[in-house]
Scaffold this motif. Structure first.
Motif, PDB file in Angstrom:
ATOM      1  N   LYS A   3       0.843  -1.203   0.000  1.00  0.00           N
ATOM      2  CA  LYS A   3       0.000   0.000   0.000  1.00  0.00           C
ATOM      3  C   LYS A   3       0.875   1.249   0.000  1.00  0.00           C
ATOM      4  N   ALA A   4       1.982   1.216   0.727  1.00  0.00           N
ATOM      5  CA  ALA A   4       2.901   2.365   0.756  1.00  0.00           C
ATOM      6  C   ALA A   4       3.485   2.623  -0.636  1.00  0.00           C
ATOM      7  N   ASP A   5       3.810   1.559  -1.370  1.00  0.00           N
ATOM      8  CA  ASP A   5       4.312   1.713  -2.742  1.00  0.00           C
ATOM      9  C   ASP A   5       3.239   2.326  -3.638  1.00  0.00           C
ATOM     10  N   VAL A  18      -0.427  16.901  -4.967  1.00  0.00           N
ATOM     11  CA  VAL A  18      -1.073  16.321  -3.785  1.00  0.00           C
ATOM     12  C   VAL A  18       0.027  15.689  -2.937  1.00  0.00           C
ATOM     13  N   THR A  19      -0.054  15.864  -1.639  1.00  0.00           N
ATOM     14  CA  THR A  19       0.965  15.296  -0.757  1.00  0.00           C
ATOM     15  C   THR A  19       0.788  13.782  -0.636  1.00  0.00           C
ATOM     16  N   LYS A  20       1.854  13.128  -0.206  1.00  0.00           N
ATOM     17  CA  LYS A  20       1.776  11.685   0.026  1.00  0.00           C
ATOM     18  C   LYS A  20       0.747  11.384   1.111  1.00  0.00           C
ATOM     19  N   ARG A  21       0.659  12.249   2.085  1.00  0.00           N
ATOM     20  CA  ARG A  21      -0.313  12.044   3.164  1.00  0.00           C
ATOM     21  C   ARG A  21      -1.738  12.075   2.610  1.00  0.00           C
ATOM     22  N   ASP A  22      -2.020  13.026   1.720  1.00  0.00           N
ATOM     23  CA  ASP A  22      -3.346  13.102   1.110  1.00  0.00           C
ATOM     24  C   ASP A  22      -3.606  11.887   0.223  1.00  0.00           C
ATOM     25  N   CYS A  23      -2.577  11.443  -0.507  1.00  0.00           N
ATOM     26  CA  CYS A  23      -2.728  10.236  -1.333  1.00  0.00           C
ATOM     27  C   CYS A  23      -3.035   9.026  -0.453  1.00  0.00           C
ATOM     28  N   ALA A  24      -2.371   8.944   0.691  1.00  0.00           N
ATOM     29  CA  ALA A  24      -2.610   7.824   1.610  1.00  0.00           C
ATOM     30  C   ALA A  24      -4.043   7.852   2.117  1.00  0.00           C
ATOM     31  N   LEU A  25      -4.566   9.046   2.397  1.00  0.00           N
ATOM     32  CA  LEU A  25      -5.958   9.157   2.843  1.00  0.00           C
ATOM     33  C   LEU A  25      -6.926   8.690   1.759  1.00  0.00           C
ATOM     34  N   VAL A  26      -6.644   9.040   0.510  1.00  0.00           N
ATOM     35  CA  VAL A  26      -7.506   8.631  -0.601  1.00  0.00           C
ATOM     36  C   VAL A  26      -7.444   7.121  -0.801  1.00  0.00           C
ATOM     37  N   VAL A  27      -6.245   6.553  -0.767  1.00  0.00           N
ATOM     38  CA  VAL A  27      -6.101   5.099  -0.923  1.00  0.00           C
ATOM     39  C   VAL A  27      -6.834   4.373   0.207  1.00  0.00           C
ATOM     40  N   ALA A  29      -9.337   5.507   1.991  1.00  0.00           N
ATOM     41  CA  ALA A  29     -10.781   5.707   1.822  1.00  0.00           C
ATOM     42  C   ALA A  29     -11.331   4.778   0.737  1.00  0.00           C
ATOM     43  N   PHE A  30     -10.588   4.617  -0.351  1.00  0.00           N
ATOM     44  CA  PHE A  30     -11.019   3.723  -1.426  1.00  0.00           C
ATOM     45  C   PHE A  30     -11.104   2.281  -0.917  1.00  0.00           C
ATOM     46  N   LEU A  31     -10.060   1.822  -0.243  1.00  0.00           N
ATOM     47  CA  LEU A  31     -10.056   0.451   0.254  1.00  0.00           C
ATOM     48  C   LEU A  31     -11.155   0.225   1.284  1.00  0.00           C
ATOM     49  N   ASP A  32     -11.394   1.211   2.143  1.00  0.00           N
ATOM     50  CA  ASP A  32     -12.490   1.098   3.116  1.00  0.00           C
ATOM     51  C   ASP A  32     -13.843   1.025   2.414  1.00  0.00           C
ATOM     52  N   ALA A  33     -14.011   1.807   1.345  1.00  0.00           N
ATOM     53  CA  ALA A  33     -15.268   1.783   0.598  1.00  0.00           C
ATOM     54  C   ALA A  33     -15.487   0.418  -0.049  1.00  0.00           C
ATOM     55  N   VAL A  34     -14.413  -0.172  -0.596  1.00  0.00           N
ATOM     56  CA  VAL A  34     -14.518  -1.504  -1.196  1.00  0.00           C
ATOM     57  C   VAL A  34     -14.921  -2.519  -0.127  1.00  0.00           C
ATOM     58  N   LYS A  35     -14.232  -2.491   1.006  1.00  0.00           N
ATOM     59  CA  LYS A  35     -14.538  -3.449   2.079  1.00  0.00           C
ATOM     60  C   LYS A  35     -15.966  -3.281   2.590  1.00  0.00           C
ATOM     61  N   ASP A  36     -16.373  -2.040   2.857  1.00  0.00           N
ATOM     62  CA  ASP A  36     -17.717  -1.794   3.386  1.00  0.00           C
ATOM     63  C   ASP A  36     -18.799  -2.229   2.407  1.00  0.00           C
ATOM     64  N   THR A  37     -18.568  -1.995   1.122  1.00  0.00           N
ATOM     65  CA  THR A  37     -19.544  -2.380   0.098  1.00  0.00           C
ATOM     66  C   THR A  37     -19.679  -3.897   0.022  1.00  0.00           C
ATOM     67  N   LEU A  38     -18.543  -4.604   0.044  1.00  0.00           N
ATOM     68  CA  LEU A  38     -18.587  -6.061  -0.023  1.00  0.00           C
ATOM     69  C   LEU A  38     -19.197  -6.664   1.236  1.00  0.00           C
ATOM     70  N   VAL A  39     -18.894  -6.097   2.393  1.00  0.00           N
ATOM     71  CA  VAL A  39     -19.493  -6.575   3.644  1.00  0.00           C
ATOM     72  C   VAL A  39     -21.009  -6.399   3.589  1.00  0.00           C
ATOM     73  N   GLY A  40     -21.462  -5.333   2.929  1.00  0.00           N
ATOM     74  CA  GLY A  40     -22.894  -5.103   2.770  1.00  0.00           C
ATOM     75  C   GLY A  40     -23.539  -6.007   1.736  1.00  0.00           C
ATOM     76  N   GLY A  41     -22.746  -6.829   1.047  1.00  0.00           N
ATOM     77  CA  GLY A  41     -23.281  -7.781   0.077  1.00  0.00           C
ATOM     78  C   GLY A  41     -23.424  -7.242  -1.332  1.00  0.00           C
ATOM     79  N   ASP A  42     -22.935  -6.022  -1.578  1.00  0.00           N
ATOM     80  CA  ASP A  42     -23.036  -5.429  -2.915  1.00  0.00           C
ATOM     81  C   ASP A  42     -21.750  -5.657  -3.706  1.00  0.00           C
ATOM     82  N   ASN A  43     -21.842  -5.464  -5.022  1.00  0.00           N
ATOM     83  CA  ASN A  43     -20.698  -5.582  -5.926  1.00  0.00           C
ATOM     84  C   ASN A  43     -20.182  -4.199  -6.291  1.00  0.00           C
ATOM     85  N   ILE A  44     -18.930  -4.143  -6.724  1.00  0.00           N
ATOM     86  CA  ILE A  44     -18.335  -2.903  -7.215  1.00  0.00           C
ATOM     87  C   ILE A  44     -17.791  -3.179  -8.607  1.00  0.00           C
TER      88      ILE A  44
END
Length: 101
Positions: A3-5, A18-27, A29-44
């Motif tokens: 993930k750091a790479d 964009v700073t690396k810190r901001d990029c890390a927040l976006v990455v 947030a994206f991964l959390d959205a994927v996990k939350d969506t799949l846990v909810g039973g939906d597809n992406i």
């Protein structure tokens, strides 16, 4: 690639806008959205990349490779990723691909 790479590569691609810190927040947030969506039973579905789905696996009987004894495997839910045809064809070309598509 870790993930750091990924964060490093994204920050480099944005050439300092964009700073690396901001990029890390976006990455994150994206991964959390994927996990939350799949846990909810939906597809992406991400066009040109692939589809993240939840697959329901049936109960089955397996064998212990050491003893040969039958073992009951309970049903389960598993996350899966299916790459798009475009993505699969680019990976199939390997490092020789132009990367401009």
């Amino acid at each position: 690639m870790t993930k750091a790479d990924l964060v490093e590569q994204a920050a480099d691609a944005l050439r300092g806008r964009v700073t690396k810190r901001d990029c890390a927040l976006v990455v994150d947030a994206f991964l959390d959205a994927v996990k939350d969506t799949l846990v909810g039973g939906d597809n992406i579905e991400i066009r040109g990349f692939g589809t993240f789905k939840v697959r329901h696996r049936k109960a089955r009987t397996a064998r212990n490779p050491r003893t040969g004894e039958a073992v009951a495997v309970p049903p389960r839910v598993a996350p899966v990723f299916k790459p798009s045809n475009h993505f699969s064809s680019r990976v199939g070309r390997g490092a020789g691909g132009s990367g401009t598509e």
